[in-house]
Every structure is written in C-alpha cells, then in structure tokens.
Design an enzyme around this catalytic site. Structure first.
Site, PDB file in Angstrom:
ATOM      1  N   LYS B  76       0.862  -1.184   0.000  1.00  0.00           N
ATOM      2  CA  LYS B  76       0.000   0.000   0.000  1.00  0.00           C
ATOM      3  C   LYS B  76       0.899   1.235   0.000  1.00  0.00           C
ATOM      4  O   LYS B  76       1.933   1.249   0.676  1.00  0.00           O
ATOM      5  CB  LYS B  76      -0.896  -0.025   1.250  1.00  0.00           C
ATOM      6  CG  LYS B  76      -1.933   1.094   1.305  1.00  0.00           C
ATOM      7  CD  LYS B  76      -2.845   0.955   2.529  1.00  0.00           C
ATOM      8  CE  LYS B  76      -3.934   2.014   2.565  1.00  0.00           C
ATOM      9  NZ  LYS B  76      -4.826   1.857   3.743  1.00  0.00           N
ATOM     10  N   SER B 151      -9.834   1.994   2.831  1.00  0.00           N
ATOM     11  CA  SER B 151      -8.903   2.736   2.003  1.00  0.00           C
ATOM     12  C   SER B 151      -7.882   1.868   1.274  1.00  0.00           C
ATOM     13  O   SER B 151      -7.274   2.332   0.311  1.00  0.00           O
ATOM     14  CB  SER B 151      -8.149   3.745   2.867  1.00  0.00           C
ATOM     15  OG  SER B 151      -7.313   3.094   3.806  1.00  0.00           O
ATOM     16  N   SER B 175     -10.276  -0.415   6.933  1.00  0.00           N
ATOM     17  CA  SER B 175      -9.627  -0.217   5.632  1.00  0.00           C
ATOM     18  C   SER B 175      -8.925  -1.440   5.039  1.00  0.00           C
ATOM     19  O   SER B 175      -8.480  -1.384   3.888  1.00  0.00           O
ATOM     20  CB  SER B 175      -8.620   0.929   5.716  1.00  0.00           C
ATOM     21  OG  SER B 175      -9.287   2.162   5.675  1.00  0.00           O
TER      22      SER B 175
END
Lengths: 95, 495
Positions: B76, B151, B175
C-alpha cells in the site's frame, strides 16, 4: 451543533488551510452534518467513565538519553522544497 | 501462476518449475494488460522488481531463502519505500521519495519478497471507496462500475485480479476488512501494536494498524508472520512474541464458541449478505462450533465516536505537512502563513480537509470535553463490551459490511452515508482487537465478507478458523470478471 461560514473560516485558520470565501457555505453544511452524526454520543451517560486514550494499557518505554541515529541531514533535506547551507528556507518571518 | 497459493509458488520456485524472474515478469505483464481498467497501482517499479527477483533466484539456487523468497507482492502506498515514491494517495506527497523504509517493508524485504509496486489508496487512508485518491479511483475487478472499498482498495483489487500474490494494507476503521469483503479476498487487521507503525504514514495513531490482503488465510498467515513483531522504533509496538501462524492453521474448531452480536444483524443489513454470512456460520457449526447470540450494546455508537477520535488525531498528525520540509509547496508564498495555508489547501483533497477541520474543531478550546473527552469515554465502554463478551465466547462473528460493493459515485456527495459503511468494522479498531474478513457466497455475483473478531493477539486463532472454513468451501477461489483465469492472449502460457 450547526456551524456557519464564520465558524468554518475560524476553524480553517486554526488548521492553516486556505478556504475560498465561496466554499465556506458548503463546508459549513458538510461539517454540520458530520457533527450531527457525532452528537449521537450525547445519548449515553458517561459520568465517571475513565477516558480510553490507548487500546493497550502499556507504559511508555524509555531508553538512555544517548545518540542512537546517524546524521542523515543531507538525505532528509534532499526531499525538501528549498534548502541552503543545510537550512530549510521559508519566506522572511522577521522584518 | 498468478492464481496459485504462496506455498505452491514457493514450492514451484524451489523445484525450478519457474524462476522468480519469470513469476515477477508474469505479474508485471498482467499489471500492464489489466491494470489500466482497474487503476490499482500508483507506481510500478519494473526494474527494481526484476533485479530483486534475480537476487531471490540466486538465493534459492544456493539453497537459502524462506517461504516468501521470490514472491511478488504490492505495498500500500502508505508504507515508506526507500527510493520509491510514496504518495499516500495525495498530491501533497506526489513528489516524495522516502529516504528510508518502513519496518514492515524492511522485514518483508528481508524475508525475500519482490515488491512489484505501490498500491492505490484513499488519500491519507481517509475513505471507504478509494474515490478520494489524487491518482483517481480504483475499480472493483468484479464489476468495474463499482468501488473496491477503501482505504486499501488498490491492495484489494490487485490481489483479487491476480496482479500480485498478496499485498500489505492498513486498517484504521475497516480499511483492510471492508475492501477485502468487497473484492472477495481474505484480509486481516492484527491487534493494535502487532505490526510496527514505523514508516507507515500516520492517520489516527491510536487506531492505525498494518495488515495483509491475500487470496486465502494460509497466504495471509505467511505474510503476517514476516511482518509482525516488536519494533523499538515504534513507541506503541507490542512486546509480545509472535506465534507460528502456519503451524496452527489446521487445528480443529470443535467446541469453538462463536458470539453473534445482535447489533450486527439488525436494520440496514442486506438480506443477501446476511444469508451468505449465515451459510458460512452454518459450515463452522457443522465443524463443531457453537453459535451464541450476544450483545455489544455500545457498538452502534462506534461510528460517531470514530468520527471524533480519528479526525482529532488526523488533524494533529497532518499538521506536519507544512510545505517546508517535504511534500507540496505552493508557488511564490508571500509570507509564512500564506505558505502553510496554500500549500495545505493545494496539497490536500476535500475529504482530508473535512477531517482536519472536524478534528481541529473537536480539539479547540471550549469543545474538547464535549467531543474528544466524551468520545474517549465511549471508547472505553465499547472496549468493555468486548472484554465482557470474550468471557463468554472465543470469537465474535458477523458481516464485514452491510451491503456488497456500491457503484462509483454513489456516496461521494454524502460523507455521512459513506462513513456508515464501516459500521461493523470500526468498533474493533476502537478496542484495538484483531479482525479478519473472509469471502462468503457471492450475492448477485458480487463478493461479501464474514468478519471474525478475536481477543487481543488471537491472530493465529482467526487465521485457523478462516483456514478451516476455506478448506471446506470454495468461495475464496472465485475469480472476478476483470481477471479471467486464462484470457485468450495467455493461451499456452505456463499458468
């Protein structure tokens, strides 16, 4: 609590965010909606409840006050917008 | 190759059926062909990936290496990667090349993984749909008209579409789990403090935790093993030993007591999602678990509490972006205040600004007690609910999300509606507990997730239960439309 444009202008200044005059009203409406959601909290009586700051009740670790890191000023300043002689440059602060 | 388990890929590498270079090139090729429709990567680093793969091949040839040596993954874009742009999905950091690695990146690197690139995400991890990214929305591989969740939406879409073997993610209010549910994969958010936050760009420091998105619990166990553990550089890192997660995956679950919080099965839950979740629970029951109805009375307040605590911490954390030391700086500032205000106004998107302002307001003089202190008190009550529950049950389960993935744009004009999507996941973060989402039977062709919440440091138990479920079912093997197992162009490929 509903916020108005004046409140938003004050909050934006505290947060050091430039918000255009024309956008204040829209932000006031959005932030007021979020605060309306948040105000559901008042339904519960929390008198005497110890506030929880942290999920694990751990003590802060301490270490000897000694230098542990090598100097990486050059590497860190390589990503800065403006530097000179190892110093960060900003607009003139003191007249 | 992209649909094999990490254990099978590692065995293939060791048996010289393919090299890490070939495996890495295969994923890079898929990214090149399939990602333009998904936008799951912000940065792809071909040359470094192939060079690291070559090093892994030399390592394996010398008889060295471990279970992750030569396995291609995505990070990420919230984890600092030395020399590789780390944007956090924000214009603010569009030009930011970190001078060091996050601990999670360093540890996975030491374990031999090949980083393919940096996965797209909601800006500063603030969002539930991956629509707040400066680099554009990510699309759900099951239906590109829908969101992948957020997210960690890029991580989830990339794993689901076979554009990496696994990916790292972070979870502040759901997330990892929510995008895992929306994309039909397995995602684990460990106990707060289990994985180091060093070099992981901070959003809400008392809630943020790194974890894994993978195609199975067994894959997630291998990756988490390499990430987890104490780190002196993170002041909130847990000083607890990391058990061998793979060793306990197969343990039977006879006598397991599963608590079903009635608050997670009420109004707002889609009937199709509920039916799929209950079918998964029935399979666990068949394997000897007992289902127990229970209550988390304060859980419904977790969304309001979160939208005080998280913005308050974000307004403090994001104060560091000042246009002086790194990140975006506005043109020709006329004074220091103008430099701060315009750099931040230009660098941050709308959702980040909203949360900074809510947090600033909640912490400002005269409002602190009514908002922040009140929220911290309710947070204690929510954590107490879980503590009491774990005296009665071993694990708590329910749906990960109330619905399947929604359409792009459906909730962008209504922040509060977007926030309510995390209604089942947020309480776990507030209490600091580990949570995991596994795919259940699809609902109208779209994935849905079963959420498992464990007691502190029970990651091994959650992975074990998820693995047992996946041994008995094939929901986690379903492949989305945007990632056909053998597209025509791959005919004859060594897959």
């Amino acid at each position: 609590m509903a916020l108005d444009s004046q409140d938003v202008a004050k909050i934006a200044h505290l947060a050091r965010l430039q918000v255009a005059e024309a956008d204040l009203h829209a932000y006031a409406a959005e932030l007021s909606n979020i605060l309306k959601l948040v105000e559901q909290m008042s339904a519960v009586d929390t008198a005497g409840v110890e506030p929880m700051a942290h999920p694990l009740h751990m003590a802060q670790r301490l270490r000897p006050d000694a230098v542990t890191e090598a100097d990486q000023r050059t590497a860190f300043q390589a990503v800065a917008p403006a530097t000179e002689d190892g110093l960060y440059l900003v607009p003139k602060v003191i007249e | 190759m992209h649909d094999q388990s990490i254990a099978d890929l590692a065995a293939g590498l060791r048996a010289k059926r393919f090299s890490s270079r070939e495996l890495t090139a295969h994923f890079l090729d898929r990214i090149g062909r399939l990602d333009p429709a998904l936008n799951s990567y912000i940065t792809v680093d071909h040359d470094t990936a192939l060079a690291v793969a070559d090093a892994a091949d030399r390592h394996i040839a010398a008889g060295a290496g471990g279970p992750l040596t030569g396995i291609p993954i995505a990070h990420k874009d919230i984890f600092l990667t030395k020399g590789v742009r780390t944007s956090c999905g924000s214009r603010m950091l569009d030009n930011f090349i970190p001078p060091f690695d996050a601990t999670v990146v360093e540890r996975l690197g030491a374990a031999g993984v090949v980083m393919l690139g940096k996965a797209n995400m909601d800006e500063f991890a603030m969002g539930s749909s991956n629509e707040t990214s400066w680099y554009g929305p990510v699309r759900n591989p099951w239906d590109t008209g829908r969101v992948p969740g957020g997210s960690s939406g890029g991580s989830a879409a990339a794993v689901a579409a076979g554009l990496c073997a696994a990916a790292t993610g972070t979870d502040t209010g759901g997330s990892i789990r929510q995008p895992a549910a929306f994309c039909g994969i397995t995602g684990i958010k460990p106990t707060y403090g289990r994985c180091s936050r060093y070099g992981m760009i901070a959003f809400a420091s008392s809630l943020d935790q790194a974890g894994v998105l993978a195609r199975s619990a067994a894959d997630a166990a291998l990756v988490l093993q390499a990430m987890a553990g104490f780190d002196a550089r993170d002041s909130t890192s847990a000083e607890a030993p990391v058990p061998d997660y793979a060793a306990t995956l197969g343990e039977d679950i006879k006598g397991l007591r599963i608590g079903l919080p009635q608050e997670y099965f009420g109004e707002g839950l889609d009937a199709g999602v509920e039916a799929s979740v209950r079918a998964a629970l029935a399979e666990l029951e068949r394997q000897g678990a007992t289902l127990v109805d229970m209550h988390l009375p304060n859980a419904p307040l977790s969304v309001p509490v979160y939208y005080v605590v998280a913005p308050a911490e974000c307004s403090s954390n994001l104060a560091r972006f000042d246009g002086v030391r790194y990140g975006h700086r506005c043109e020709a500032p006329k004074d220091l205040e103008d430099l701060y205000k315009r750099s931040r106004a230009e660098g941050f998107g709308a959702e980040v600004k909203r949360r900074i302002m809510i947090g600033t307001y909640a912490l400002s003089a005269g409002y602190y007690d009514a908002y922040y202190l009140k929220a911290q008190q309710l947070r204690q009550l929510i954590a107490d609910d879980f503590r009491r529950a774990f005296e009665q049950v071993d694990v708590i389960m329910g749906p990960t999300t109330p619905t399947t993935a929604f359409a792009l744009g459906a909730k962008t004009d209504d922040p509060v509606a977007m926030y309510l999507n995390d209604i089942y996941t947020i309480a776990t973060n507030l209490a600091g507990l580990p949570g995991l989402s596994v795919p259940v039977a699809p609902v109208d062709g779209l994935p849905a997730g079963l959420q498992m919440i464990g007691n502190y440091f029970a990651e091994g138990r959650l992975l074990n239960i998820a693995h047992r479920l996946q041994q008995a079912t094939d929901w986690h093997r379903a492949v989305p439309a945007a990632a056909p197992r053998r597209p025509p162009s791959e005919t004859g490929a060594r897959d």
